[in-house]
Design a protein around this motif. Sequence first.
Motif, PDB file in Angstrom:
ATOM      1  N   MET A  61       0.841  -1.199   0.000  1.00 61.02           N
ATOM      2  CA  MET A  61       0.000   0.000   0.000  1.00 61.02           C
ATOM      3  C   MET A  61       0.875   1.247   0.000  1.00 61.02           C
ATOM      4  SD  MET A  61      -3.163  -0.874  -0.067  1.00 61.02           S
ATOM      5  CE  MET A  61      -3.961   0.633   0.487  1.00 61.02           C
ATOM      6  N   LEU A  62       0.403   2.279  -0.684  1.00 62.10           N
ATOM      7  CA  LEU A  62       1.128   3.538  -0.728  1.00 62.10           C
ATOM      8  C   LEU A  62       1.035   4.213   0.630  1.00 62.10           C
ATOM      9  CD1 LEU A  62       2.683   5.484  -2.598  1.00 62.10           C
ATOM     10  CD2 LEU A  62       0.494   6.607  -3.066  1.00 62.10           C
ATOM     11  N   SER A  63       2.171   4.627   1.162  1.00 64.46           N
ATOM     12  CA  SER A  63       2.222   5.334   2.441  1.00 64.46           C
ATOM     13  C   SER A  63       3.323   6.378   2.368  1.00 64.46           C
ATOM     14  CB  SER A  63       2.508   4.358   3.593  1.00 64.46           C
ATOM     15  OG  SER A  63       3.829   3.826   3.464  1.00 64.46           O
ATOM     16  N   ILE A  64       3.273   7.353   3.264  1.00 63.45           N
ATOM     17  CA  ILE A  64       4.306   8.386   3.265  1.00 63.45           C
ATOM     18  C   ILE A  64       5.649   7.780   3.648  1.00 63.45           C
ATOM     19  CG2 ILE A  64       3.913   9.103   5.642  1.00 63.45           C
ATOM     20  CD1 ILE A  64       4.780  11.365   2.587  1.00 63.45           C
ATOM     21  N   ASP A  65       5.632   6.721   4.476  1.00 59.89           N
ATOM     22  CA  ASP A  65       6.887   6.032   4.816  1.00 59.89           C
ATOM     23  C   ASP A  65       7.516   5.425   3.570  1.00 59.89           C
ATOM     24  OD1 ASP A  65       6.636   6.674   7.470  1.00 59.89           O
ATOM     25  OD2 ASP A  65       5.742   4.755   8.062  1.00 59.89           O
ATOM     26  N   LYS A  66       6.674   4.919   2.678  1.00 61.56           N
ATOM     27  CA  LYS A  66       7.182   4.333   1.442  1.00 61.56           C
ATOM     28  C   LYS A  66       7.834   5.400   0.560  1.00 61.56           C
ATOM     29  CE  LYS A  66       5.594   1.057  -2.117  1.00 61.56           C
ATOM     30  NZ  LYS A  66       6.130  -0.162  -1.497  1.00 61.56           N
ATOM     31  N   VAL A  67       7.250   6.579   0.531  1.00 61.06           N
ATOM     32  CA  VAL A  67       7.819   7.670  -0.254  1.00 61.06           C
ATOM     33  C   VAL A  67       9.156   8.110   0.348  1.00 61.06           C
ATOM     34  CG1 VAL A  67       7.460   9.991  -1.184  1.00 61.06           C
ATOM     35  CG2 VAL A  67       5.516   8.425  -0.961  1.00 61.06           C
ATOM     36  N   PHE A  68       9.226   8.195   1.675  1.00 58.33           N
ATOM     37  CA  PHE A  68      10.497   8.535   2.327  1.00 58.33           C
ATOM     38  C   PHE A  68      11.545   7.465   2.052  1.00 58.33           C
ATOM     39  CE2 PHE A  68       8.219  11.687   4.957  1.00 58.33           C
ATOM     40  CZ  PHE A  68       9.161  12.706   4.973  1.00 58.33           C
ATOM     41  N   HIS A  69      11.118   6.216   2.064  1.00 61.06           N
ATOM     42  CA  HIS A  69      12.043   5.121   1.756  1.00 61.06           C
ATOM     43  C   HIS A  69      12.567   5.257   0.327  1.00 61.06           C
ATOM     44  CE1 HIS A  69      13.036   0.841   0.569  1.00 61.06           C
ATOM     45  NE2 HIS A  69      13.803   1.039   1.634  1.00 61.06           N
ATOM     46  N   ALA A  70      11.671   5.608  -0.565  1.00 59.83           N
ATOM     47  CA  ALA A  70      12.073   5.800  -1.956  1.00 59.83           C
ATOM     48  C   ALA A  70      13.116   6.908  -2.079  1.00 59.83           C
ATOM     49  CB  ALA A  70      10.851   6.133  -2.817  1.00 59.83           C
ATOM     50  N   SER A  71      12.955   7.964  -1.302  1.00 62.12           N
ATOM     51  CA  SER A  71      13.907   9.082  -1.385  1.00 62.12           C
ATOM     52  C   SER A  71      15.302   8.652  -0.939  1.00 62.12           C
ATOM     53  CB  SER A  71      13.418  10.274  -0.554  1.00 62.12           C
ATOM     54  OG  SER A  71      13.483   9.992   0.830  1.00 62.12           O
ATOM     55  N   VAL A  72      15.358   7.745   0.030  1.00 62.67           N
ATOM     56  CA  VAL A  72      16.655   7.230   0.494  1.00 62.67           C
ATOM     57  C   VAL A  72      17.271   6.329  -0.572  1.00 62.67           C
ATOM     58  CG1 VAL A  72      17.797   5.786   2.210  1.00 62.67           C
ATOM     59  CG2 VAL A  72      16.014   7.389   2.925  1.00 62.67           C
ATOM     60  N   VAL A  73      16.462   5.435  -1.120  1.00 61.41           N
ATOM     61  CA  VAL A  73      16.943   4.494  -2.143  1.00 61.41           C
ATOM     62  C   VAL A  73      17.460   5.233  -3.376  1.00 61.41           C
ATOM     63  CG1 VAL A  73      16.184   2.713  -3.778  1.00 61.41           C
ATOM     64  CG2 VAL A  73      15.465   2.593  -1.383  1.00 61.41           C
ATOM     65  N   LEU A  74      16.784   6.313  -3.741  1.00 63.18           N
ATOM     66  CA  LEU A  74      17.107   7.012  -4.980  1.00 63.18           C
ATOM     67  C   LEU A  74      18.267   8.000  -4.860  1.00 63.18           C
ATOM     68  CD1 LEU A  74      13.480   7.748  -6.278  1.00 63.18           C
ATOM     69  CD2 LEU A  74      15.099   6.081  -7.179  1.00 63.18           C
ATOM     70  N   LYS A  75      18.818   8.177  -3.664  1.00 60.80           N
ATOM     71  CA  LYS A  75      19.899   9.151  -3.466  1.00 60.80           C
ATOM     72  C   LYS A  75      21.061   8.919  -4.422  1.00 60.80           C
ATOM     73  CE  LYS A  75      18.541  11.878  -0.076  1.00 60.80           C
ATOM     74  NZ  LYS A  75      18.337  13.332  -0.328  1.00 60.80           N
ATOM     75  N   ASN A  76      21.387   7.657  -4.663  1.00 60.29           N
ATOM     76  CA  ASN A  76      22.526   7.336  -5.518  1.00 60.29           C
ATOM     77  C   ASN A  76      22.131   7.071  -6.969  1.00 60.29           C
ATOM     78  OD1 ASN A  76      24.358   7.473  -3.321  1.00 60.29           O
ATOM     79  ND2 ASN A  76      23.776   5.392  -2.707  1.00 60.29           N
ATOM     80  N   ILE A  77      20.859   7.304  -7.289  1.00 58.50           N
ATOM     81  CA  ILE A  77      20.375   7.040  -8.649  1.00 58.50           C
ATOM     82  C   ILE A  77      20.010   8.319  -9.375  1.00 58.50           C
ATOM     83  CG2 ILE A  77      18.563   5.896 -10.004  1.00 58.50           C
ATOM     84  CD1 ILE A  77      18.405   3.773  -7.832  1.00 58.50           C
ATOM     85  N   VAL A  78      19.296   9.218  -8.677  1.00 54.02           N
ATOM     86  CA  VAL A  78      18.816  10.432  -9.333  1.00 54.02           C
ATOM     87  C   VAL A  78      19.698  11.629  -9.006  1.00 54.02           C
ATOM     88  CG1 VAL A  78      16.443   9.595  -9.296  1.00 54.02           C
ATOM     89  CG2 VAL A  78      17.240  11.108  -7.471  1.00 54.02           C
ATOM     90  N   ARG A  79      19.543  12.658  -9.793  1.00 50.35           N
ATOM     91  CA  ARG A  79      20.276  13.906  -9.629  1.00 50.35           C
ATOM     92  C   ARG A  79      19.422  14.884  -8.825  1.00 50.35           C
ATOM     93  NH1 ARG A  79      21.466  15.590 -15.222  1.00 50.35           N
ATOM     94  NH2 ARG A  79      23.362  14.315 -14.971  1.00 50.35           N
ATOM     95  N   ASP A  80      20.062  15.684  -7.970  1.00 50.19           N
ATOM     96  CA  ASP A  80      19.350  16.722  -7.227  1.00 50.19           C
ATOM     97  C   ASP A  80      18.909  17.817  -8.199  1.00 50.19           C
ATOM     98  OD1 ASP A  80      18.410  18.243  -4.991  1.00 50.19           O
ATOM     99  OD2 ASP A  80      20.210  19.471  -5.153  1.00 50.19           O
ATOM    100  N   THR A  81      17.617  18.164  -8.172  1.00 54.18           N
ATOM    101  CA  THR A  81      17.087  19.218  -9.059  1.00 54.18           C
ATOM    102  C   THR A  81      16.518  20.334  -8.189  1.00 54.18           C
ATOM    103  OG1 THR A  81      14.969  18.016  -9.219  1.00 54.18           O
ATOM    104  CG2 THR A  81      16.592  17.635 -10.958  1.00 54.18           C
ATOM    105  N   ALA A  82      17.388  21.235  -7.788  1.00 50.44           N
ATOM    106  CA  ALA A  82      16.990  22.308  -6.868  1.00 50.44           C
ATOM    107  C   ALA A  82      15.991  23.256  -7.530  1.00 50.44           C
ATOM    108  CB  ALA A  82      18.223  23.085  -6.419  1.00 50.44           C
ATOM    109  N   ILE A  83      15.078  23.780  -6.720  1.00 54.47           N
ATOM    110  CA  ILE A  83      14.051  24.709  -7.196  1.00 54.47           C
ATOM    111  C   ILE A  83      14.698  26.004  -7.698  1.00 54.47           C
ATOM    112  CG2 ILE A  83      12.129  26.165  -6.441  1.00 54.47           C
ATOM    113  CD1 ILE A  83      11.300  23.867  -4.590  1.00 54.47           C
ATOM    114  N   VAL A  84      14.174  26.514  -8.807  1.00 52.91           N
ATOM    115  CA  VAL A  84      14.734  27.701  -9.466  1.00 52.91           C
ATOM    116  C   VAL A  84      13.696  28.825  -9.447  1.00 52.91           C
ATOM    117  CG1 VAL A  84      15.628  28.615 -11.639  1.00 52.91           C
ATOM    118  CG2 VAL A  84      16.107  26.237 -10.994  1.00 52.91           C
TER     119      VAL A  84
END
Length: 400
Positions: free
Chosen positions: A1-24
């Motif tokens: 099930m989708l949960s905010i914990d799952k989204v936070f987990h995704a952010s940790v997993v993706l640290k070494n995969i995606v590029r930081d895209t800072a707000i402009v």
Amino acid sequence: MLSIDKVFHASVVLKNIVRDTAIVPTEGITEDCQLFLKPENLQKTGSFKLRGSGYKISMLSDEEKQRGVIACSAGNHAQGVALAATKSGVNSIICLPDSAPISKIEATKRYGAQVCLVEGVYDDAYNRALELKEERGYTFVHPFDDEDVIAGQGTIGLEIVQEMNDVDAVIVPIGGGGLISGVAFAIKSMNPNIKVYGVQAAGAPSMFNSVHEGSIGCLESVSTIADGIAVKQPGEHTFSLVQKYVDDIALVTEDEIAAAILTLIEKQKMVAEGAGAVSVAAAMFNKFPIAGKRVVSLISGGNIDVTILSRVIERGLMKSGRSSSLVIELIDKPGQLQTVSRIIADCGGNVTSVQYERAGEIESINGCYLKLGMETRNYDHVRMIASALTDNGFKLIETK
């Protein structure tokens, strides 16, 4: 099930995969609100798609990773899956219609995927992907209707709130709904007071129609320069999440999308594809009540086909009044063109093309039509030039 914990987990997993895209921050794009951009067009592979596919593939079991993954796409999803799989050491196969642009086929290969070209159109490629999934046990990575994919896209929402906690509204492009589902879920879970607005192209209003009708519908056809969101039918998961978490959805026209692409190039030195620019188009053309608000437009991708970029720019110039034309009926005698050109120049306009025509139903036997293309500042400038010509006795047949 989708949960905010799952989204936070995704952010940790993706640290070494995606590029930081800072707000402009932006200047000069909108007058009524403070507009900021979340530039996922600067993401690896040129779009946000790497997030969802990256998280989905990371959540597979060792056995599933060993068998490999399969996807079907003619665009950003293909490249996202290819790169995410390669980074995880997983074999990937992407089914593409044989009509797909060579540039996209080669880009998908460069990211490490095996490309399977299927005769026909997208639906044929999709059906072949499902066949191969069943035959060989591949895991199918859906472009939007998958909870892991949605959670991966939701990391964008986390980043927006964490970087800019005083944001009032976020505007997000909608195709199948995976991006806005994740972003809206994450944002509303952290701060329900932030408005989340969705945007679709008027030529592909699948989610817009479905939400307004209260049930999922399928369009007979789609037609838009925003090919990345040209989806006939939203997903079941995404439809439900959009109904629950998205505040409103609006449509933008082809001319409005073109104007937004042009504005981003000129004002921000930023290239966005049609799907990525719809969020800016919505802010520029007042599709939502955002006056006086701090607003983030999510630029979902920048993979625009360079072969159509010049046409898109031309439409954007016309939509913003930067490129215009006049048709004048006048007496065919020496000096007329010189006088017309002088009046336009005195008003600050620049003549870019001249077309002379005698044929047609002209009142005077010595009459002719003069069609002029011009570079102008905006529509007010066009009206000023037209008024100056009229004041000098010239008869305008058409202004656009």
